[in-house]
Design a protein around this motif. Structure first.
Motif, PDB file in Angstrom:
ATOM      1  N   ALA A  94      12.045 -32.980 -33.439  1.00 51.58           N
ATOM      2  CA  ALA A  94      12.624 -31.644 -33.591  1.00 51.58           C
ATOM      3  C   ALA A  94      11.855 -30.812 -34.616  1.00 51.58           C
ATOM      4  O   ALA A  94      11.692 -29.597 -34.455  1.00 51.58           O
ATOM      5  CB  ALA A  94      14.095 -31.744 -33.986  1.00 51.58           C
ATOM      6  N   ALA A 111      12.526 -26.473 -30.626  1.00 53.31           N
ATOM      7  CA  ALA A 111      13.731 -27.172 -31.063  1.00 53.31           C
ATOM      8  C   ALA A 111      14.409 -26.488 -32.237  1.00 53.31           C
ATOM      9  O   ALA A 111      15.567 -26.769 -32.537  1.00 53.31           O
ATOM     10  CB  ALA A 111      13.371 -28.606 -31.452  1.00 53.31           C
ATOM     11  N   THR A 157      14.071 -38.588 -33.564  1.00 49.50           N
ATOM     12  CA  THR A 157      14.587 -37.281 -33.158  1.00 49.50           C
ATOM     13  C   THR A 157      14.306 -36.227 -34.219  1.00 49.50           C
ATOM     14  O   THR A 157      13.917 -35.096 -33.897  1.00 49.50           O
ATOM     15  CB  THR A 157      16.093 -37.362 -32.863  1.00 49.50           C
ATOM     16  N   MET A 206      14.441 -32.956 -23.720  1.00 48.95           N
ATOM     17  CA  MET A 206      13.502 -32.144 -24.494  1.00 48.95           C
ATOM     18  C   MET A 206      12.392 -32.969 -25.132  1.00 48.95           C
ATOM     19  O   MET A 206      11.230 -32.592 -25.095  1.00 48.95           O
ATOM     20  CB  MET A 206      14.271 -31.388 -25.582  1.00 48.95           C
ATOM     21  N   ALA A 234      18.522 -33.785 -25.908  1.00 50.93           N
ATOM     22  CA  ALA A 234      17.440 -34.328 -26.742  1.00 50.93           C
ATOM     23  C   ALA A 234      16.569 -35.281 -25.936  1.00 50.93           C
ATOM     24  O   ALA A 234      15.345 -35.286 -26.085  1.00 50.93           O
ATOM     25  CB  ALA A 234      18.020 -35.040 -27.961  1.00 50.93           C
ATOM     26  N   TRP A 262      20.942 -30.847 -32.462  1.00 43.08           N
ATOM     27  CA  TRP A 262      20.568 -31.846 -31.468  1.00 43.08           C
ATOM     28  C   TRP A 262      21.363 -33.119 -31.720  1.00 43.08           C
ATOM     29  O   TRP A 262      21.485 -33.563 -32.854  1.00 43.08           O
ATOM     30  CB  TRP A 262      19.073 -32.177 -31.564  1.00 43.08           C
TER      31      TRP A 262
END
Length: 129
Positions: free
Chosen positions: A14, A20, A10, A95, A92, A25
């Motif tokens: 991001a 992002a 993640t 995305m 998350a 997140w």
């Protein structure tokens, strides 16, 4: 519980996606389990007996916090251990397309990694119960 590899995935996603930037997140995480259930699964993966766990009454934890800084901090986060601590990480997942690692896989990999690091041999199997 959030698996460390999911945290890393993640963070990388991001950082690489300008859409992002500028917001928080939640890392995708598997459905919430109790500490007792995670401990039991980890022990099964390691091939060791299930632990005997109990809760510390709030007054005892408060008193411990007078003398111990860790106990003092635990007073403020104990709500995370007394009832389900659930967050919504769907943003998350949508995305970045990151799905959480299944709990059994995360436990087996974590127990195996800790065993290798400590030089012991874990009885971790490909899938924890």
């Amino acid at each position: 519980m959030t698996y460390v590899d999911d945290v890393a995935s993640t963070l990388v996603a991001a950082a690489e996606d300008e859409r992002a930037w500028g917001r928080a997140w939640h890392v995708p995480a598997a459905p919430a389990l109790s500490v007792r259930e995670v401990a039991g699964r980890a022990c099964a993966a390691a091939g060791v007996p299930r632990p005997r766990l109990s809760t510390m009454p709030a007054p005892v934890l408060w008193l411990g916090g007078v003398f111990d800084p860790l106990a003092r901090e635990l007073r403020e986060t104990q709500y995370q251990f007394r009832r389900p601590f659930v967050l919504d990480s769907s943003a998350a997942t949508t995305m970045f397309g990151i799905e959480p690692t299944p709990v059994g896989e995360a436990i087996v990999e974590t127990v195996g990694g800790l065993a290798r690091r400590s030089g012991t041999r874990a009885a971790a199997t490909p899938s924890a119960p």
